[in-house]
Motif scaffolding. Structure first.
Motif, PDB file in Angstrom:
ATOM      1  N   LYS A 192     -18.705 -51.253  36.563  1.00 31.96           N
ATOM      2  CA  LYS A 192     -18.119 -49.973  36.164  1.00 31.96           C
ATOM      3  C   LYS A 192     -18.297 -48.880  37.213  1.00 31.96           C
ATOM      4  O   LYS A 192     -17.498 -47.954  37.292  1.00 31.96           O
ATOM      5  N   GLU A 193     -19.361 -48.975  38.010  1.00 28.36           N
ATOM      6  CA  GLU A 193     -19.626 -47.915  38.983  1.00 28.36           C
ATOM      7  C   GLU A 193     -19.201 -48.278  40.409  1.00 28.36           C
ATOM      8  O   GLU A 193     -19.373 -47.485  41.333  1.00 28.36           O
ATOM      9  N   THR A 194     -18.603 -49.452  40.566  1.00 29.29           N
ATOM     10  CA  THR A 194     -18.268 -49.937  41.906  1.00 29.29           C
ATOM     11  C   THR A 194     -17.338 -49.003  42.668  1.00 29.29           C
ATOM     12  O   THR A 194     -17.654 -48.565  43.781  1.00 29.29           O
ATOM     13  N   VAL A 195     -16.189 -48.702  42.083  1.00 33.41           N
ATOM     14  CA  VAL A 195     -15.182 -47.901  42.792  1.00 33.41           C
ATOM     15  C   VAL A 195     -15.742 -46.527  43.137  1.00 33.41           C
ATOM     16  O   VAL A 195     -15.604 -46.050  44.279  1.00 33.41           O
ATOM     17  N   THR A 196     -16.404 -45.889  42.175  1.00 31.93           N
ATOM     18  CA  THR A 196     -16.956 -44.549  42.392  1.00 31.93           C
ATOM     19  C   THR A 196     -17.985 -44.550  43.521  1.00 31.93           C
ATOM     20  O   THR A 196     -17.960 -43.685  44.407  1.00 31.93           O
ATOM     21  N   LYS A 197     -18.888 -45.549  43.498  1.00 27.15           N
ATOM     22  CA  LYS A 197     -19.964 -45.611  44.488  1.00 27.15           C
ATOM     23  C   LYS A 197     -19.431 -45.873  45.894  1.00 27.15           C
ATOM     24  O   LYS A 197     -19.804 -45.187  46.853  1.00 27.15           O
ATOM     25  N   ILE A 198     -18.552 -46.849  46.015  1.00 33.89           N
ATOM     26  CA  ILE A 198     -18.037 -47.211  47.336  1.00 33.89           C
ATOM     27  C   ILE A 198     -17.145 -46.104  47.895  1.00 33.89           C
ATOM     28  O   ILE A 198     -17.216 -45.780  49.095  1.00 33.89           O
ATOM     29  N   ALA A 199     -16.318 -45.500  47.038  1.00 38.48           N
ATOM     30  CA  ALA A 199     -15.459 -44.396  47.490  1.00 38.48           C
ATOM     31  C   ALA A 199     -16.312 -43.217  47.964  1.00 38.48           C
ATOM     32  O   ALA A 199     -15.995 -42.567  48.961  1.00 38.48           O
ATOM     33  N   HIS A 200     -17.407 -42.958  47.256  1.00 34.67           N
ATOM     34  CA  HIS A 200     -18.330 -41.881  47.647  1.00 34.67           C
ATOM     35  C   HIS A 200     -18.919 -42.166  49.030  1.00 34.67           C
ATOM     36  O   HIS A 200     -18.977 -41.269  49.884  1.00 34.67           O
ATOM     37  N   ASN A 201     -19.352 -43.401  49.246  1.00 35.10           N
ATOM     38  CA  ASN A 201     -19.922 -43.772  50.540  1.00 35.10           C
ATOM     39  C   ASN A 201     -18.906 -43.596  51.672  1.00 35.10           C
ATOM     40  O   ASN A 201     -19.242 -43.106  52.754  1.00 35.10           O
ATOM     41  N   GLU A 202     -17.667 -43.995  51.409  1.00 31.90           N
ATOM     42  CA  GLU A 202     -16.634 -43.880  52.441  1.00 31.90           C
ATOM     43  C   GLU A 202     -16.349 -42.421  52.776  1.00 31.90           C
ATOM     44  O   GLU A 202     -16.173 -42.067  53.945  1.00 31.90           O
ATOM     45  N   ARG A 203     -16.333 -41.573  51.767  1.00 32.33           N
ATOM     46  CA  ARG A 203     -16.107 -40.143  52.021  1.00 32.33           C
ATOM     47  C   ARG A 203     -17.237 -39.549  52.851  1.00 32.33           C
ATOM     48  O   ARG A 203     -17.023 -38.663  53.678  1.00 32.33           O
ATOM     49  N   LYS A 204     -18.460 -40.055  52.627  1.00 33.73           N
ATOM     50  CA  LYS A 204     -19.631 -39.563  53.360  1.00 33.73           C
ATOM     51  C   LYS A 204     -19.798 -40.234  54.728  1.00 33.73           C
ATOM     52  O   LYS A 204     -20.731 -39.923  55.465  1.00 33.73           O
ATOM     53  N   GLY A 205     -18.916 -41.180  55.030  1.00 42.06           N
ATOM     54  CA  GLY A 205     -19.020 -41.876  56.313  1.00 42.06           C
ATOM     55  C   GLY A 205     -20.090 -42.946  56.352  1.00 42.06           C
ATOM     56  O   GLY A 205     -20.505 -43.382  57.426  1.00 42.06           O
ATOM     57  N   ILE A 206     -20.551 -43.386  55.162  1.00 45.13           N
ATOM     58  CA  ILE A 206     -21.574 -44.437  55.086  1.00 45.13           C
ATOM     59  C   ILE A 206     -20.874 -45.790  55.095  1.00 45.13           C
ATOM     60  O   ILE A 206     -20.197 -46.160  54.127  1.00 45.13           O
ATOM     61  N   LYS A 207     -20.998 -46.540  56.170  1.00 45.33           N
ATOM     62  CA  LYS A 207     -20.384 -47.849  56.277  1.00 45.33           C
ATOM     63  C   LYS A 207     -21.318 -48.908  55.698  1.00 45.33           C
ATOM     64  O   LYS A 207     -22.530 -48.862  55.906  1.00 45.33           O
ATOM     65  N   SER A 208     -20.740 -49.858  54.981  1.00 47.51           N
ATOM     66  CA  SER A 208     -21.575 -50.825  54.265  1.00 47.51           C
ATOM     67  C   SER A 208     -20.877 -52.174  54.173  1.00 47.51           C
ATOM     68  O   SER A 208     -19.684 -52.301  54.462  1.00 47.51           O
TER      69      SER A 208
END
Length: 293
Positions: free
Chosen positions: A168-184
């Motif tokens: 349930k939190e996948t899209v929100t978490k990954i999109a947040h990381n991408e906006r912050k420039g956190i590559k994973s």
């Protein structure tokens, strides 16, 4: 009741985890006899799945695959427990990445990557792959009803800078990381059977039409993530190898569901090569007769 179950089971799992491998596999042999010959755990499901996808195999071969599968299943269960205390050095010896240079190449692109997995061989020990990269890792999983066991699973799988995130939190978490420039690097087990809905995608898997998860592909296209398959093979008892098979670094160039189908074909190849290492107790084909006309 959940806590009671946890305090009873946890010490047993911990004791199993500190056993030497030779003794661990002796116990696995005993569990196999109990599970396969006495309890017959999901034996009907396994048999029906094997007969469905291998209609031309004689019954003797089906039964031989079934036995090998249950032996592997017991090994894998005890190896999961072993993960609680296994050293990094031991795990690196037993789970080897064949092409670590591909990790370096993906990192050098400074772009997040989504790794698709099948329920094949030892996806649990693939947490070792996180030791190969400086990128933070995220693995998508389904929360357990028992919060104590859920925390235990998260702790085990988060050993090497990997964070478990619920579906349930996948899209929100990954999109947040991408906006912050956190590559994973992100791990998705993508061969489960999804809930039926009108717009679910159907594809052929092992010769049978089934509904398919497309969340990994949709997320990759939405956020422009590299897509790859983690091919895990069992070399011998207690030893595995993994290979990163990169599908694309430009997922938007592909038609809808094309990448999902590429993933399914890779899993199929492995099943045909060594069917005993697939997770046959899972009811992957349960919706096969429910495709809308």
């Amino acid at each position: 009741m959940h806590f009671l179950a946890y305090i009873i089971v946890y010490p047993i799992l911990w004791l199993i985890s500190i056993l030497p491998f030779r003794l661990l596999y002796l116990i696995s042999d005993g569990v196999y006899i109990l599970l396969y010959h006495i309890i017959g755990y999901r034996k009907k499901v396994v048999t029906n799945n094997l007969k469905l996808v291998f209609p031309n195999k004689p019954e003797e071969e089906i039964f031989a695959i079934r036995k090998k599968f249950y032996k592997h299943l017991c090994d894998m269960f005890l190896e999961m427990a072993k993960t609680m205390s296994i050293s990094k050095a031991e795990l690196e010896k037993r789970f080897i990445l064949k092409n670590p240079e591909e990790v370096r190449r993906l990192e050098s692109a400074n772009k997040s990557a989504l790794f698709m997995y099948g329920h094949y061989a030892s996806w649990e020990w693939s947490l070792q792959l996180q030791t190969q990269t400086s990128f933070p890792g995220f693995a998508v999983y389904k929360r357990l009803a028992n919060k104590y066991f859920d925390k235990m699973v998260r702790d085990i799988r988060s050993k090497y800078n990997t964070t478990l995130i619920s579906t349930k939190e996948t899209v929100t978490k990954i999109a947040h990381n991408e906006r912050k420039g956190i590559k994973s690097f992100m791990a998705f087990l993508s061969d489960q059977s999804p809930k039926l809905s009108k717009d679910v995608y159907w594809s052929e898997f092992m010769g049978v039409d089934v509904p398919c998860f497309t969340g990994a592909e949709r997320l990759a296209k939405k956020l422009d993530l590299t897509m790859a398959y983690i091919k895990i093979t069992k070399v011998k008892r207690g030893y595995y190898e993994a290979e990163i098979i990169t599908f694309t670094e430009s997922p938007k160039d592909y038609k809808d569901y094309e990448l999902t189908d590429m993933f399914l074909r890779e899993v199929e190849k492995q099943i045909h090569e060594a069917p005993e290492f697939y997770f046959w107790t899972h009811k992957r084909w349960k919706h096969r007769n429910k495709k809308p006309n």
